[in-house]
Design a protein around this motif. Structure first.
Motif, PDB file in Angstrom:
ATOM      1  N   ASN A   1      14.825 -49.884  38.714  1.00 35.98           N
ATOM      2  CA  ASN A   1      14.740 -50.143  40.145  1.00 35.98           C
ATOM      3  C   ASN A   1      13.802 -49.168  40.838  1.00 35.98           C
ATOM      4  O   ASN A   1      13.132 -49.528  41.810  1.00 35.98           O
ATOM      5  N   GLY A   2      13.731 -47.941  40.343  1.00 35.37           N
ATOM      6  CA  GLY A   2      12.836 -46.955  40.944  1.00 35.37           C
ATOM      7  C   GLY A   2      11.380 -47.352  40.835  1.00 35.37           C
ATOM      8  O   GLY A   2      10.573 -47.097  41.744  1.00 35.37           O
ATOM      9  N   VAL A   3      11.007 -47.974  39.721  1.00 40.17           N
ATOM     10  CA  VAL A   3       9.629 -48.458  39.550  1.00 40.17           C
ATOM     11  C   VAL A   3       9.352 -49.590  40.536  1.00 40.17           C
ATOM     12  O   VAL A   3       8.263 -49.663  41.136  1.00 40.17           O
ATOM     13  N   ILE A   4      10.326 -50.468  40.714  1.00 42.15           N
ATOM     14  CA  ILE A   4      10.167 -51.566  41.682  1.00 42.15           C
ATOM     15  C   ILE A   4       9.973 -51.008  43.085  1.00 42.15           C
ATOM     16  O   ILE A   4       9.137 -51.497  43.861  1.00 42.15           O
ATOM     17  N   ILE A   5      10.698 -49.953  43.425  1.00 47.03           N
ATOM     18  CA  ILE A   5      10.541 -49.311  44.736  1.00 47.03           C
ATOM     19  C   ILE A   5       9.140 -48.714  44.875  1.00 47.03           C
ATOM     20  O   ILE A   5       8.459 -48.919  45.885  1.00 47.03           O
ATOM     21  N   ASP A   6       8.695 -47.989  43.858  1.00 47.79           N
ATOM     22  CA  ASP A   6       7.381 -47.336  43.920  1.00 47.79           C
ATOM     23  C   ASP A   6       6.250 -48.361  44.052  1.00 47.79           C
ATOM     24  O   ASP A   6       5.351 -48.213  44.887  1.00 47.79           O
ATOM     25  N   LEU A   7       6.297 -49.404  43.202  1.00 42.09           N
ATOM     26  CA  LEU A   7       5.246 -50.414  43.242  1.00 42.09           C
ATOM     27  C   LEU A   7       5.328 -51.255  44.511  1.00 42.09           C
ATOM     28  O   LEU A   7       4.302 -51.692  45.051  1.00 42.09           O
ATOM     29  N   GLY A   8       6.559 -51.485  44.986  1.00 43.03           N
ATOM     30  CA  GLY A   8       6.723 -52.214  46.235  1.00 43.03           C
ATOM     31  C   GLY A   8       6.105 -51.475  47.409  1.00 43.03           C
ATOM     32  O   GLY A   8       5.467 -52.076  48.279  1.00 43.03           O
ATOM     33  N   LYS A   9       6.254 -50.164  47.432  1.00 44.16           N
ATOM     34  CA  LYS A   9       5.652 -49.356  48.494  1.00 44.16           C
ATOM     35  C   LYS A   9       4.132 -49.448  48.449  1.00 44.16           C
ATOM     36  O   LYS A   9       3.476 -49.615  49.481  1.00 44.16           O
ATOM     37  N   THR A  10       3.566 -49.360  47.236  1.00 41.58           N
ATOM     38  CA  THR A  10       2.117 -49.447  47.082  1.00 41.58           C
ATOM     39  C   THR A  10       1.593 -50.809  47.529  1.00 41.58           C
ATOM     40  O   THR A  10       0.523 -50.912  48.156  1.00 41.58           O
ATOM     41  N   ALA A  11       2.344 -51.869  47.214  1.00 44.94           N
ATOM     42  CA  ALA A  11       1.915 -53.231  47.540  1.00 44.94           C
ATOM     43  C   ALA A  11       2.403 -53.697  48.905  1.00 44.94           C
ATOM     44  O   ALA A  11       2.174 -54.848  49.282  1.00 44.94           O
ATOM     45  N   ASP A  12       3.084 -52.815  49.638  1.00 45.69           N
ATOM     46  CA  ASP A  12       3.631 -53.135  50.955  1.00 45.69           C
ATOM     47  C   ASP A  12       4.603 -54.314  50.888  1.00 45.69           C
ATOM     48  O   ASP A  12       4.545 -55.259  51.677  1.00 45.69           O
TER      49      ASP A  12
END
Length: 301
Positions: free
Chosen positions: A270-281
């Motif tokens: 889930n942490g990776v999803i959060i990080d990539l989600g932030k980058t991709a807005d």
């Protein structure tokens, strides 16, 4: 083959034991010398339903230089331990050694690529499930498909044949990222929910758990799409539904980590999803909530 298994937990012993019985020279690498000595002395006993246990003599060590140069290194530590484990056990990784990860987590392929490059890095997922009763005694709770991929066709075929001869159901793909993300999304949607609620796997398709699982999957799907990766949410939901029978008695590793006071793999899922989600807005509020709650449980366990 000379095979080193980094991580002598339940899955490490399951795969290592079957590969040893199939005639390969297998070394289990465990960070604790005491447990490595126990495994070397007593071997591995794998129990499945009412079948006679599978017994395997095995080499085990905490020192990678004991292994020599391995033909294949199978990585099965917790996902957040991967970079450290690869560095600590670099002595058994030679210029032609193949690396294969079958771990949970969304960044393992990148870790292996950084270590050995595209021609020797392979990554995938397994739906085999096992738990450790005591060091060397493994309960094989359910069988399932193992799928992995990588760019070298010849090496891919060699690994597939090696695992198939050891009794595993194995499939290969060229690009492992979609299967990694499908398994990562599945685990990221189910393991935190089961850990936070204390519910068994059989409760996953029921309200209100089903709604939270669906929201977590939907967010993961949006983030995967932003990375050019297609995952099939409906297929993942069908897999979750089938788990109520095939994995009914299985206790997910995140629950076991909390019970033993260990760090979980939440940041590699889930942490990776959060990080990539932030980058991709891309908004991923449910993943943020469950990650924060798991971190809270970790602190209090």
């Amino acid at each position: 083959m000379n095979i080193a298994v980094i991580g002598a937990g339940a899955l490490g012993c399951l795969f290592g034991g079957h590969l040893a019985v199939a005639g390969h020279d297998v070394w289990l690498l465990h960070r604790r010398e005491q447990i490595a000595n126990t495994l070397s002395a007593a071997g591995i006993s794998i129990h499945r339903d009412d079948d006679p246990p599978l017994a395997a003599g095995i080499n085990a060590t905490a020192t990678a230089s004991d292994v020599g140069t391995a033909d294949l290194v199978l990585v099965l530590v917790r996902a957040h331990q991967t970079p450290t484990a690869l560095a600590e056990h670099a002595a058994c990784i030679g210029p032609e050694t193949l690396l294969l990860s079958l771990q949970n987590g969304l960044r393992n392929y990148d870790y292996l690529l950084d270590q050995v490059g595209r021609e020797r890095a392979f990554c995938g997922v397994t739906y085999e499930a096992a738990i450790t009763k005591e060091p060397g005694t493994i309960i094989h709770t359910s069988t399932g498909l193992t799928t992995f991929g990588g760019s070298s066709v010849g090496a891919r075929t060699t690994i597939q044949e090696t695992f198939a001869e050891a009794g595993f159901n194995v499939n290969t793909v060229t690009d492992p990222r979609p299967v990694i993300w499908e398994k990562g999304a599945l685990v990221g949607a189910t393991a935190p929910v089961l850990t936070l609620t204390g519910c068994p796997v059989t409760h996953l398709p029921t309200d209100p758990l089903d709604e939270v699982v669906t929201q977590l999957l939907t967010e993961a799907d949006h983030v995967a799409t932003s990375q050019g990766i297609d995952i099939d949410v409906e297929t993942i939901q069908q897999t979750i539904a089938s788990m109520t029978e095939s994995h009914a008695e299985h206790r997910v590793s995140m629950v076991q980590d909390i019970e033993h006071g260990r760090r979980t793999e939440i940041d590699e899922l889930n942490g990776v999803i959060i990080d990539l989600g932030k980058t991709a807005d891309i908004a991923v509020p449910i993943n943020k909530h469950v990650t924060a709650l798991i971190h809270g449980v970790e602190q209090c366990s």
